[in-house]
Design a protein around this motif. Structure first.
Motif, PDB file in Angstrom:
ATOM      1  N   GLU A  47       0.825  -1.215   0.000  1.00 11.92           N
ATOM      2  CA  GLU A  47       0.000   0.000   0.000  1.00 11.92           C
ATOM      3  C   GLU A  47       0.858   1.263   0.000  1.00 11.92           C
ATOM      4  N   GLY A  48       1.990   1.230   0.694  1.00 10.19           N
ATOM      5  CA  GLY A  48       2.877   2.391   0.733  1.00 10.19           C
ATOM      6  C   GLY A  48       3.433   2.740  -0.638  1.00 10.19           C
ATOM      7  N   VAL A  49       3.734   1.734  -1.429  1.00  8.23           N
ATOM      8  CA  VAL A  49       4.226   1.974  -2.790  1.00  8.23           C
ATOM      9  C   VAL A  49       3.103   2.532  -3.651  1.00  8.23           C
ATOM     10  N   LEU A  50       1.923   1.950  -3.540  1.00  8.42           N
ATOM     11  CA  LEU A  50       0.783   2.431  -4.333  1.00  8.42           C
ATOM     12  C   LEU A  50       0.427   3.881  -4.001  1.00  8.42           C
ATOM     13  N   ILE A  52       2.544   6.327  -3.289  1.00  7.63           N
ATOM     14  CA  ILE A  52       3.523   7.327  -3.755  1.00  7.63           C
ATOM     15  C   ILE A  52       3.915   7.186  -5.219  1.00  7.63           C
ATOM     16  N   VAL A  53       3.477   6.135  -5.888  1.00  8.42           N
ATOM     17  CA  VAL A  53       3.917   5.874  -7.262  1.00  8.42           C
ATOM     18  C   VAL A  53       3.293   6.873  -8.239  1.00  8.42           C
ATOM     19  N   ALA A  54       4.089   7.282  -9.239  1.00  6.32           N
ATOM     20  CA  ALA A  54       3.600   8.187 -10.279  1.00  6.32           C
ATOM     21  C   ALA A  54       2.592   7.449 -11.160  1.00  6.32           C
ATOM     22  N   PRO A  55       1.564   8.148 -11.632  1.00 10.96           N
ATOM     23  CA  PRO A  55       0.459   7.485 -12.327  1.00 10.96           C
ATOM     24  C   PRO A  55       0.754   6.965 -13.733  1.00 10.96           C
ATOM     25  N   LEU A  86      10.752   2.149 -11.050  1.00 10.22           N
ATOM     26  CA  LEU A  86       9.464   2.690 -10.607  1.00 10.22           C
ATOM     27  C   LEU A  86       9.749   3.967  -9.835  1.00 10.22           C
ATOM     28  N   ARG A  87       9.046   5.047 -10.164  1.00  9.65           N
ATOM     29  CA  ARG A  87       9.353   6.352  -9.566  1.00  9.65           C
ATOM     30  C   ARG A  87       8.137   6.963  -8.881  1.00  9.65           C
ATOM     31  N   THR A  88       8.455   7.856  -7.941  1.00 10.31           N
ATOM     32  CA  THR A  88       7.411   8.605  -7.244  1.00 10.31           C
ATOM     33  C   THR A  88       6.938   9.749  -8.142  1.00 10.31           C
ATOM     34  N   VAL A  89       5.950  10.469  -7.683  1.00 10.46           N
ATOM     35  CA  VAL A  89       5.458  11.645  -8.416  1.00 10.46           C
ATOM     36  C   VAL A  89       6.567  12.675  -8.570  1.00 10.46           C
ATOM     37  N   ASN A  90       7.477  12.753  -7.612  1.00 10.04           N
ATOM     38  CA  ASN A  90       8.601  13.699  -7.663  1.00 10.04           C
ATOM     39  C   ASN A  90       9.749  13.210  -8.530  1.00 10.04           C
ATOM     40  N   GLY A  91       9.686  11.972  -9.016  1.00  9.43           N
ATOM     41  CA  GLY A  91      10.738  11.436  -9.878  1.00  9.43           C
ATOM     42  C   GLY A  91      11.790  10.612  -9.165  1.00  9.43           C
TER      43      GLY A  91
END
Length: 104
Positions: A47-50, A52-55, A86-91
């Protein structure tokens, strides 16, 4: 009069035959469209990955790299299929362990 075998072949068939042989050498292996069939891919993400992950990333085929401990996803592009981090919204890459220990 002796004839050798190339003369017996119809010349109108030679060009398509050569084209077929040439194109056969250019075949590309096919990849499955469903990401969960490969045993190395995760069946469910935490859930933590889901959160913060970029869409824009495909979450159907994700694995954790043993080299860096980061999540990587399968990107199917117009030319090739490759694994990307796999990247966050911030990259930032999403990893299971501290990356300062890996890089520094």
């Amino acid at each position: 009069m002796k004839r050798c075998w190339p003369v017996l072949i119809n010349k109108s068939l030679m060009i398509p035959l050569l084209a077929l042989i040439t194109l056969g050498a250019c075949s590309v292996p096919e990849f499955s469209d469903t990401g969960s069939e490969d045993p190395g891919f995760l069946t469910e993400l935490p859930e933590g990955v889901l959160a913060i992950v970029a869409p824009y990333q495909d979450l159907q085929a994700v694995r954790i790299s043993p080299e860096d401990g980061c999540y990587w996803y399968r990107h199917v592009g117009p030319v090739e299929t490759t694994m990307l981090p796999l990247r966050t919204v911030n990259g930032n890459p999403i990893c299971t362990r501290d990356q300062t220990a890996v890089t520094g």
